[in-house]
Write a protein that holds these residues in place. Structure first.
Motif, PDB file in Angstrom:
ATOM      1  N   GLY A   1      35.105  43.746  11.483  1.00  0.00           N
ATOM      2  CA  GLY A   1      35.724  42.932  11.075  1.00  0.00           C
ATOM      3  C   GLY A   1      35.463  42.802   9.619  1.00  0.00           C
ATOM      4  N   LEU A   2      34.168  42.864   9.174  1.00  0.00           N
ATOM      5  CA  LEU A   2      33.467  42.632   7.712  1.00  0.00           C
ATOM      6  C   LEU A   2      34.471  43.611   6.653  1.00  0.00           C
ATOM      7  CD1 LEU A   2      29.761  42.027   8.543  1.00  0.00           C
ATOM      8  CD2 LEU A   2      31.532  40.308   7.676  1.00  0.00           C
ATOM      9  N   SER A   3      34.547  44.653   7.092  1.00  0.00           N
ATOM     10  CA  SER A   3      35.210  45.487   6.092  1.00  0.00           C
ATOM     11  C   SER A   3      36.673  45.057   5.984  1.00  0.00           C
ATOM     12  CB  SER A   3      35.169  47.016   6.354  1.00  0.00           C
ATOM     13  OG  SER A   3      33.761  47.470   6.027  1.00  0.00           O
ATOM     14  N   HIS A   4      37.313  44.694   7.273  1.00  0.00           N
ATOM     15  CA  HIS A   4      38.656  44.256   6.952  1.00  0.00           C
ATOM     16  C   HIS A   4      38.818  43.118   6.003  1.00  0.00           C
ATOM     17  CE1 HIS A   4      40.769  47.006   9.823  1.00  0.00           C
ATOM     18  NE2 HIS A   4      39.639  46.807  10.708  1.00  0.00           N
ATOM     19  N   TYR A   5      37.676  42.210   6.443  1.00  0.00           N
ATOM     20  CA  TYR A   5      37.666  40.928   5.420  1.00  0.00           C
ATOM     21  C   TYR A   5      37.447  41.157   3.832  1.00  0.00           C
ATOM     22  CZ  TYR A   5      35.828  36.585   3.544  1.00  0.00           C
ATOM     23  OH  TYR A   5      35.451  35.400   2.932  1.00  0.00           O
ATOM     24  N   SER A   6      36.428  42.320   3.643  1.00  0.00           N
ATOM     25  CA  SER A   6      36.128  42.571   2.291  1.00  0.00           C
ATOM     26  C   SER A   6      37.322  43.307   1.810  1.00  0.00           C
ATOM     27  CB  SER A   6      34.940  43.606   2.063  1.00  0.00           C
ATOM     28  OG  SER A   6      34.000  42.999   2.781  1.00  0.00           O
ATOM     29  N   LEU A   7      38.220  44.149   2.337  1.00  0.00           N
ATOM     30  CA  LEU A   7      39.272  44.681   1.715  1.00  0.00           C
ATOM     31  C   LEU A   7      40.340  43.527   1.461  1.00  0.00           C
ATOM     32  CD1 LEU A   7      39.916  47.966   3.939  1.00  0.00           C
ATOM     33  CD2 LEU A   7      39.438  47.727   1.523  1.00  0.00           C
ATOM     34  N   GLY A   8      40.494  42.594   2.371  1.00  0.00           N
ATOM     35  CA  GLY A   8      41.441  41.316   1.977  1.00  0.00           C
ATOM     36  C   GLY A   8      41.068  40.760   0.945  1.00  0.00           C
ATOM     37  N   ARG A   9      39.579  40.304   1.018  1.00  0.00           N
ATOM     38  CA  ARG A   9      39.394  39.636  -0.431  1.00  0.00           C
ATOM     39  C   ARG A   9      39.512  40.199  -1.840  1.00  0.00           C
ATOM     40  NH1 ARG A   9      34.245  39.100   0.967  1.00  0.00           N
ATOM     41  NH2 ARG A   9      33.620  40.943   0.027  1.00  0.00           N
ATOM     42  N   ILE A  10      39.380  41.695  -1.754  1.00  0.00           N
ATOM     43  CA  ILE A  10      39.505  42.397  -2.675  1.00  0.00           C
ATOM     44  C   ILE A  10      40.845  42.588  -3.330  1.00  0.00           C
ATOM     45  CG2 ILE A  10      39.224  44.743  -3.837  1.00  0.00           C
ATOM     46  CD1 ILE A  10      36.874  45.188  -2.093  1.00  0.00           C
ATOM     47  N   TYR A  11      41.825  42.670  -2.052  1.00  0.00           N
ATOM     48  CA  TYR A  11      43.232  42.800  -2.433  1.00  0.00           C
ATOM     49  C   TYR A  11      43.769  41.452  -3.068  1.00  0.00           C
ATOM     50  CZ  TYR A  11      43.737  47.248   0.052  1.00  0.00           C
ATOM     51  OH  TYR A  11      43.546  48.667   0.283  1.00  0.00           O
ATOM     52  N   ALA A  12      43.130  40.450  -2.627  1.00  0.00           N
ATOM     53  CA  ALA A  12      43.563  39.082  -2.980  1.00  0.00           C
ATOM     54  C   ALA A  12      43.277  38.976  -4.296  1.00  0.00           C
ATOM     55  CB  ALA A  12      43.098  38.009  -2.193  1.00  0.00           C
ATOM     56  N   GLU A  13      41.853  39.172  -4.633  1.00  0.00           N
ATOM     57  CA  GLU A  13      41.661  39.417  -6.125  1.00  0.00           C
ATOM     58  C   GLU A  13      42.665  40.157  -7.026  1.00  0.00           C
ATOM     59  OE1 GLU A  13      37.711  40.298  -8.936  1.00  0.00           O
ATOM     60  OE2 GLU A  13      37.526  40.225  -6.548  1.00  0.00           O
ATOM     61  N   LYS A  14      43.319  41.241  -6.550  1.00  0.00           N
ATOM     62  CA  LYS A  14      43.957  42.073  -7.287  1.00  0.00           C
ATOM     63  C   LYS A  14      45.564  41.499  -7.192  1.00  0.00           C
ATOM     64  CE  LYS A  14      43.563  46.682  -6.858  1.00  0.00           C
ATOM     65  NZ  LYS A  14      43.322  47.788  -6.392  1.00  0.00           N
ATOM     66  N   ARG A  15      45.774  40.415  -6.542  1.00  0.00           N
ATOM     67  CA  ARG A  15      46.924  39.759  -6.161  1.00  0.00           C
ATOM     68  C   ARG A  15      48.066  40.395  -5.562  1.00  0.00           C
ATOM     69  NH1 ARG A  15      47.096  34.814  -8.825  1.00  0.00           N
ATOM     70  NH2 ARG A  15      49.394  34.715  -8.511  1.00  0.00           N
ATOM     71  N   SER A  16      47.442  41.326  -4.575  1.00  0.00           N
ATOM     72  CA  SER A  16      48.106  42.092  -3.562  1.00  0.00           C
ATOM     73  C   SER A  16      48.224  41.195  -2.158  1.00  0.00           C
ATOM     74  CB  SER A  16      47.557  43.418  -3.231  1.00  0.00           C
ATOM     75  OG  SER A  16      47.678  44.212  -4.630  1.00  0.00           O
ATOM     76  N   PHE A  17      48.929  40.212  -2.270  1.00  0.00           N
ATOM     77  CA  PHE A  17      48.744  39.151  -1.361  1.00  0.00           C
ATOM     78  C   PHE A  17      49.219  39.810   0.149  1.00  0.00           C
ATOM     79  CE2 PHE A  17      49.043  36.290  -4.838  1.00  0.00           C
ATOM     80  CZ  PHE A  17      47.833  35.527  -4.829  1.00  0.00           C
ATOM     81  N   ARG A  18      50.244  40.519   0.279  1.00  0.00           N
ATOM     82  CA  ARG A  18      50.613  40.916   1.649  1.00  0.00           C
ATOM     83  C   ARG A  18      49.642  41.979   2.240  1.00  0.00           C
ATOM     84  NH1 ARG A  18      56.457  43.655   1.666  1.00  0.00           N
ATOM     85  NH2 ARG A  18      57.085  41.362   1.055  1.00  0.00           N
ATOM     86  N   ALA A  19      49.055  42.577   1.346  1.00  0.00           N
ATOM     87  CA  ALA A  19      47.923  43.692   1.999  1.00  0.00           C
ATOM     88  C   ALA A  19      46.754  42.947   2.267  1.00  0.00           C
ATOM     89  CB  ALA A  19      47.768  44.622   0.690  1.00  0.00           C
ATOM     90  N   ALA A  20      46.348  41.918   1.444  1.00  0.00           N
ATOM     91  CA  ALA A  20      45.273  41.023   1.683  1.00  0.00           C
ATOM     92  C   ALA A  20      45.387  40.326   3.167  1.00  0.00           C
ATOM     93  CB  ALA A  20      44.983  40.243   0.508  1.00  0.00           C
TER      94      ALA A  20
END
Length: 379
Positions: free
Chosen positions: A329-348
């Motif tokens: 789960g922690l890596s899924h969460y980290s990817l979500g946070r990174i994608y959100a920072e890049k404004r890729s909200f759907r992927a996040a």
């Protein structure tokens, strides 16, 4: 002494025409009528007694049906050995079962094989402190005086990536009958590690035949004087979030054992937590060279790359983790946070949904997911 039935919720006896008796001690959290080491017992010719402890009491209160106390259980095992016609006894276990194998094996005059277990029951942050039932007071907490009386061989395997197990092994390693092997890149699971590489059966056969144990390619130098104590001090500092102490003890451990990957990982974590991500990356990459299978080191490396601004590198690391551990789960969460920072909200959002699915107890995951859903809806 009157013997109990052959089958009991806490033990099972399998008589065989043999002078040897193997007693297998299960680890923590085992239900009634279930026993660890079952397949091992089925492939050997000795008589077998499987036991489990029910509640996590480290076999200190005895085993119902065999004995109501520690001393009564020793006597109960002796009675079973006599009834089975066994003159040679062997005890075996991992984790809590390793402790059981030791504390019963010595007074039984047995040969002992224990893996990944604690030889003192009072180590801060140990599994005993975490899992032992809260209302129970052990009869004794230090196994060293008992082991000093051993007349038969005691073989101990410990993972070098499990500081409490390692310092436990070091606590008795100098005693006359003890033979210790430390395994590089292994945590609390030496039995599974050896089994998965086809090495557990040959080891056990050598143990039962009183032969030299076969060598393993990842045997390490974890008993280097001072190293187990330094690594355990680093572990306590990490548990207490004392990051400067973690750095100090990690450096001390590495000065004694320069290729110790767990100490390298700790040093990298201390740098990361003190906001030195670029320095942490260098150390964590060296740690991965020593143990490519360390999920914790990989995760810290991904976090360090993210904090240093290398988002592409961080994504690559976390995707590599999920290729091997897809439910982490922690890596899924980290990817979500990174994608959100890049404004890729759907992927996040997809990544955070997986984080919540695989690790629902972490409230931060759900909070971040709700925030992103709200942000996406307002666009």
């Amino acid at each position: 002494m009157k013997l109990g039935p052959i089958e009991h919720p806490r033990y099972r006896v399998i008589p065989r025409d043999s002078k040897k008796l193997a007693i297998f001690f299960s680890g923590t959290g085992v239900e009634d009528h279930r026993f660890h080491w079952w397949k091992m017992g089925q492939r050997i010719d000795a008589s077998i007694i499987y036991v489990n402890n029910g509640r996590n009491e480290w076999y200190m209160r005895g085993i119902p049906g065999i004995g109501d106390t520690y001393k009564a259980t020793v006597a109960g095992f002796k009675s079973w050995a006599k009834a089975l016609g066994a003159s040679d006894i062997y005890t075996c276990g991992g984790s809590m079962g390793g402790s059981g194998a030791l504390i019963y094996g010595v007074p039984l005059g047995a040969r002992v094989l224990g893996m990944g277990f604690e030889t003192r029951l009072d180590y801060p942050f140990g599994n005993v402190k975490r899992l032992m039932v809260r209302d129970f007071v052990p009869e004794f907490t230090d196994f060293r005086p008992l082991v000093a009386k051993a007349k038969q061989r005691i073989i101990v395997y410990s993972g070098e990536s499990e500081p409490v197990d390692l310092i436990s092994a070091a606590h008795i390693a100098d005693l006359p009958m003890v033979e210790t092997v430390t395994l590089r890149g292994v945590g609390h699971g030496p039995p599974a590690h050896l089994r998965n590489r086809g090495r557990l059966d040959p080891l056990f056969d050598a143990f039962m035949n009183d032969e030299p144990i076969p060598p393993v390619p990842n045997a390490g130098s974890g008993l280097t004087p001072g190293f187990p104590e330094s690594l355990y001090s680093a572990y306590c500092a990490e548990r207490g979030k004392r990051w400067r102490d973690l750095e100090r003890w990690s450096l001390k451990a590495l000065s004694l054992y320069p290729t110790a990957e767990f100490a390298m990982m700790y040093l990298g974590k201390s740098l990361l937590m003190r906001d030195h991500p670029k320095e942490a990356i260098e150390v964590l990459q060296k740690a991965l060279e020593q143990n490519r299978n360390s999920r914790e080191t990989r995760f810290l490396l991904g976090t360090a790359k993210e904090k240093s601004g290398d988002l592409v590198g961080a994504v690559e690391v976390h995707k590599g983790i999920l290729a091997n551990w897809p439910t982490f789960g922690l890596s899924h969460y980290s990817l979500g946070r990174i994608y959100a920072e890049k404004r890729s909200f759907r992927a996040a959002i997809k990544c955070l949904e997986r984080a919540v699915q695989f690790d629902p107890t972490r409230s931060a995951f759900k909070t971040k997911l709700d925030q992103l859903r709200g942000a996406k809806g307002s666009l």
